[in-house]
Scaffold this active site. Structure first.
Site, PDB file in Angstrom:
ATOM      1  N   GLU A 130       0.839  -1.194   0.000  1.00  0.00           N
ATOM      2  CA  GLU A 130       0.000   0.000   0.000  1.00  0.00           C
ATOM      3  C   GLU A 130       0.878   1.248   0.000  1.00  0.00           C
ATOM      4  O   GLU A 130       1.678   1.463   0.912  1.00  0.00           O
ATOM      5  CB  GLU A 130      -0.935   0.035   1.205  1.00  0.00           C
ATOM      6  CG  GLU A 130      -1.876   1.240   1.146  1.00  0.00           C
ATOM      7  CD  GLU A 130      -2.935   1.250   2.219  1.00  0.00           C
ATOM      8  OE1 GLU A 130      -3.882   2.051   2.095  1.00  0.00           O
ATOM      9  OE2 GLU A 130      -2.828   0.454   3.169  1.00  0.00           O
ATOM     10  N   GLU A 168     -12.159   2.612   2.101  1.00  0.00           N
ATOM     11  CA  GLU A 168     -11.508   2.702   3.411  1.00  0.00           C
ATOM     12  C   GLU A 168     -11.880   4.040   4.037  1.00  0.00           C
ATOM     13  O   GLU A 168     -11.656   5.099   3.448  1.00  0.00           O
ATOM     14  CB  GLU A 168      -9.995   2.600   3.319  1.00  0.00           C
ATOM     15  CG  GLU A 168      -9.337   2.626   4.697  1.00  0.00           C
ATOM     16  CD  GLU A 168      -7.825   2.647   4.650  1.00  0.00           C
ATOM     17  OE1 GLU A 168      -7.202   1.971   5.473  1.00  0.00           O
ATOM     18  OE2 GLU A 168      -7.265   3.363   3.785  1.00  0.00           O
TER      19      GLU A 168
END
Length: 293
Positions: free
Chosen positions: A146, A240
């Site tokens: 990420e 998210e």
């Protein structure tokens, strides 16, 4: 393309009950995938979570973040050894949960750094990830890095850096986990960055510029979804966001979650799913129209 939601929209995922409640809420909101935070196998009944997910016809996605004591960029060999052990355990958790990938900031400690990265730290990290990726490949788990912003790591913030890092690992089992919230901070042109990442995209987060309701900030999601189609990405796209009242203090500090920008989390989740589905459908229509022109 499958649409998912992170546990943190519901709670911090620190107990079996938390995860099971997040599963129920995720299914009620119409999602196909629930993304889990890093889970300690000594504290969770992983087989029980799998059974519950199967009963709900829900797919699980695994993520993890390296704590400071496990920073694989560290010059301290013991810290690096702890980091490698941490990542191998996380791969085992992903495997046992039936996940095909493990994503997150797994290449350095997930925290704000006070110093510039150095080449030795980069290489230590790449060497560890190369070994972990080999084990993960045998377990059927792909690693997805990420690319978080400068306030959460000093090592890899952009797609160009991520591609260089993957090349230095020499692994064919490491991919990129892109996130529109972080890309909006770090990339000169997020859409071009998605195109540059191309076949190396392994996981994708959508998040608004203020981490609030999709469409309420400054991110233009239409070209983002167009670029994902152009890149041939057909994996999980997960929202998210963070529900501050249900998060622990450590998580709020690491991600700087100081105010509630989502409000009613169930309403937020339903809106995000509809928003992502509409963006994807619109991108498909544009692609079809362009292809037929």
């Amino acid at each position: 393309m499958e649409f998912g939601i992170h546990t943190f929209v519901w709670n911090d995922g620190q107990s079996q009950k938390d995860i099971e409640q997040a599963m129920e809420a995720t299914r009620a909101a119409g999602y196909a995938v629930l993304e889990l935070p890093g889970l300690d196998p000594a504290r969770f009944d992983l087989a029980g979570l799998v059974r519950r997910a199967e009963a709900l016809d829900l797919k699980l996605a695994a993520s993890a973040g390296l704590p400071p004591a496990c920073d694989v960029t560290s010059p301290d060999p013991e810290t690096v050894r702890r980091g490698e052990a941490f990542l191998l355990e996380a791969v085992g958790v992903a495997r046992d949960l039936g996940c095909s990938q493990m994503s997150g900031p797994i290449f350095s400690a997930h925290r704000k750094f006070d110093t510039l990265p150095d080449r030795d730290g980069w290489q230590r990290s790449a060497d560890v990830l190369a070994r972990v990726a080999g084990v993960a490949k045998e377990a059927g788990v792909a690693l997805c890095l990420e690319l978080v912003n400068r306030y959460e790591t000093n090592l890899i913030n952009t797609v160009a850096q991520g591609l260089a890092y993957i090349a230095d690992t020499g692994s064919d089992n490491i991919f990129l986990h892109l996130d529109t919230f972080h890309m909006n901070i770090e990339e000169a042109d997020p859409v071009q960055a998605i195109r540059l990442a191309g076949r190396h995209i392994g996981y994708f987060h959508v998040g608004e510029s203020n981490r609030g309701h999709l469409g309420s900030g400054c991110i233009d999601f239409a070209p983002v979804f167009d670029a994902l189609l152009e890149a041939g990405y057909d994996g999980i796209v997960s929202i998210e966001a963070f529900n501050p009242p249900a998060l622990n203090d450590h998580l709020k500090a690491v991600c700087a979650i100081w105010r509630d920008v989502i409000g009613d989390n169930a309403a937020f989740a339903r809106h995000a799913r509809t928003f992502m589905e509409m963006q994807h459908e619109a991108a498909l229509r544009r692609a079809a129209a362009y292809g037929g022109a």
